[in-house]
Design an enzyme around this catalytic site. Sequence first.
Site, PDB file in Angstrom:
ATOM      1  N   ASN A  21      27.830  -7.766 -33.873  1.00 43.13           N
ATOM      2  CA  ASN A  21      28.723  -7.998 -32.723  1.00 43.13           C
ATOM      3  C   ASN A  21      28.959  -6.756 -31.871  1.00 43.13           C
ATOM      4  O   ASN A  21      29.027  -6.838 -30.645  1.00 43.13           O
ATOM      5  CB  ASN A  21      30.058  -8.595 -33.197  1.00 43.13           C
ATOM      6  CG  ASN A  21      30.804  -7.692 -34.157  1.00 43.13           C
ATOM      7  OD1 ASN A  21      30.202  -6.981 -34.966  1.00 43.13           O
ATOM      8  ND2 ASN A  21      32.112  -7.705 -34.094  1.00 43.13           N
TER       9      ASN A  21
ATOM     10  N   GLY B  81      15.625  -4.783 -41.399  1.00 42.73           N
ATOM     11  CA  GLY B  81      15.244  -5.912 -42.246  1.00 42.73           C
ATOM     12  C   GLY B  81      16.401  -6.859 -42.403  1.00 42.73           C
ATOM     13  O   GLY B  81      17.501  -6.628 -41.898  1.00 42.73           O
ATOM     14  N   THR B  82      16.182  -7.941 -43.113  1.00 42.86           N
ATOM     15  CA  THR B  82      17.232  -8.954 -43.295  1.00 42.86           C
ATOM     16  C   THR B  82      18.205  -8.528 -44.387  1.00 42.86           C
ATOM     17  O   THR B  82      17.888  -7.687 -45.231  1.00 42.86           O
ATOM     18  CB  THR B  82      16.623 -10.315 -43.693  1.00 42.86           C
ATOM     19  OG1 THR B  82      15.986 -10.162 -44.971  1.00 42.86           O
ATOM     20  CG2 THR B  82      15.629 -10.815 -42.654  1.00 42.86           C
ATOM     21  N   GLY B  83      19.362  -9.172 -44.385  1.00 47.26           N
ATOM     22  CA  GLY B  83      20.350  -8.894 -45.421  1.00 47.26           C
ATOM     23  C   GLY B  83      19.843  -9.286 -46.798  1.00 47.26           C
ATOM     24  O   GLY B  83      20.012  -8.561 -47.777  1.00 47.26           O
TER      25      GLY B  83
ATOM     26  N   GLY C  95      19.012  -5.566 -47.223  1.00 42.85           N
ATOM     27  CA  GLY C  95      20.413  -5.331 -47.584  1.00 42.85           C
ATOM     28  C   GLY C  95      20.628  -5.384 -49.083  1.00 42.85           C
ATOM     29  O   GLY C  95      21.279  -4.516 -49.662  1.00 42.85           O
TER      30      GLY C  95
ATOM     31  N   GLU D 199      34.804  -4.040 -44.589  1.00 42.35           N
ATOM     32  CA  GLU D 199      35.611  -4.451 -43.433  1.00 42.35           C
ATOM     33  C   GLU D 199      35.120  -5.826 -43.020  1.00 42.35           C
ATOM     34  O   GLU D 199      33.998  -5.978 -42.540  1.00 42.35           O
ATOM     35  CB  GLU D 199      35.464  -3.420 -42.307  1.00 42.35           C
ATOM     36  CG  GLU D 199      36.586  -3.498 -41.291  1.00 42.35           C
ATOM     37  CD  GLU D 199      36.317  -4.488 -40.169  1.00 42.35           C
ATOM     38  OE1 GLU D 199      36.879  -5.599 -40.245  1.00 42.35           O
ATOM     39  OE2 GLU D 199      35.543  -4.172 -39.262  1.00 42.35           O
TER      40      GLU D 199
ATOM     41  N   CYS E 180      35.934  -8.832 -34.689  1.00 41.12           N
ATOM     42  CA  CYS E 180      36.759  -9.215 -35.851  1.00 41.12           C
ATOM     43  C   CYS E 180      38.256  -9.117 -35.537  1.00 41.12           C
ATOM     44  O   CYS E 180      39.062  -9.731 -36.219  1.00 41.12           O
ATOM     45  CB  CYS E 180      36.397  -8.359 -37.061  1.00 41.12           C
ATOM     46  SG  CYS E 180      36.547  -6.590 -36.742  1.00 41.12           S
TER      47      CYS E 180
ATOM     48  N   GLU F  39      39.169   3.061 -43.117  1.00 42.35           N
ATOM     49  CA  GLU F  39      38.338   4.088 -42.488  1.00 42.35           C
ATOM     50  C   GLU F  39      39.139   4.721 -41.360  1.00 42.35           C
ATOM     51  O   GLU F  39      39.979   4.082 -40.738  1.00 42.35           O
ATOM     52  CB  GLU F  39      37.022   3.473 -41.998  1.00 42.35           C
ATOM     53  CG  GLU F  39      36.147   3.025 -43.166  1.00 42.35           C
ATOM     54  CD  GLU F  39      34.886   2.269 -42.752  1.00 42.35           C
ATOM     55  OE1 GLU F  39      34.663   2.095 -41.553  1.00 42.35           O
ATOM     56  OE2 GLU F  39      34.143   1.845 -43.658  1.00 42.35           O
TER      57      GLU F  39
END
Length: 441
Positions: free
Chosen positions: A109, A163-165, A169, A207, A241, A422
């Site tokens: 996002n 790459g993809t999650g 990931g 988060e 968010c 954070e």
Amino acid sequence: VEAAVKAAKDAFRLWSSRSPLERSQILNKLADLIEQDLEAFAQAESKDQGKTVKFARTVDIPRAVQNFRFFASSILHHVTECTEMPAMGCVHYTSRAPVGVAGLISPWNLPLYLLTWKIAPAIACGNTVVAKPSEMTSVTAWMMCKLMEKAGVPPGVVNVVFGTGAKAGEALVCHPDVPLISFTGSTLTAQRITEKSAPHCKRLSLELGGKNPAIIFDDADLSQCIPTTVRSSFANQGEICLCTSRIFVQRGIYNEFLKKFVAETKKWNTGHPSDPTVDIGALISKEHLEKVRNYVKKAQAEGARVLCGEGVDSLALPPGNQKGYFMLPTVIAEVKDESCCMQEEIFGPVTCVVAFDTEEEVIERANGVKYGLAATVWSRNVGRVHRVAHRLQCGLVWTNCWLVRDLNLPFGGMKASGIGREGAKDSYEFFTEVKTITIKH
């Protein structure tokens, strides 16, 4: 991921031995280089994510620059503790050292904005990094990689894996040589990260989502409240968010608020992201657009009223954009608190407006979701503002404003909105290990 972790491990000893001042100078140089290319970054972020160029130019890329500058400065000002025990002839002090290879996973996002919010403190503290941006929005991360060498970042200090999650990931989260994971994204993904990292006792900063309330009391200044709440509901297509998705309005001003809020919402233009008059660009994907539209359909099926936007107003798009993933800002009224539209994160340009009577009632209803990220409170009564802020179960409360941030202060959520914080001090503590040393003399 394997190659990236090895490169990061190999680079760690030399990078971590550099002084904070040397690391700070490199971070500042990187900030300068991104700022010099601000327009190119903004255009790329808009094309890749769907947000307006105006938003990328004024929010995303300046904040990415600020992230590097902020941590370049803050790393120079941390102090450690020291205590004495004269009777024992002892002095105690603490030292902090970087943790090692930091695994950083960022969402689609606010792509560069949130990626740099992780990279900057990680490398400022002397860690090396393996970062995985979202596979949906990886262009500005790739552009930043090209500036790293120019800024003086040594090879292996920052490694970006595209790459993809499910593949990249997961490999990063499960890697035994990555002791720390910072993740921003969905609560569901975070649960998987928690499970996969548990056998390795990794430290986590998560988060996650939000279902953020705005509480508007009958003494609110509506001339400020309405334009700000429209912005907090629909900025970046509602794909933040921190966006407001539940608006509680005290009954005495409910009808007036609704009328003015809908009128202000209708002023927001949806269309081609590069058009400077446009406020809302395209949503991230076809699948996401369908998901968001389905929430509106569910609300209607439950008897709620859609006052403007999806299914009520016609969306006029330029000829080349008619197959794009666009949606009008949508306001729904008379939604029940137990409705999925009031309980689940929609993450699109949809907000629900409901009435309340008392302070006690609205606090209970605002807290009645699994999330606890942010809230806004609108009132001229200072005592009430403090009372309500203290009782809301969320990590951030804005009163009579929205998204005013001091990067020194903690950022993060409660409940299903995450663990950890954070910010200047909090990021420093997360990205370093503390050691207590006792000297007897």
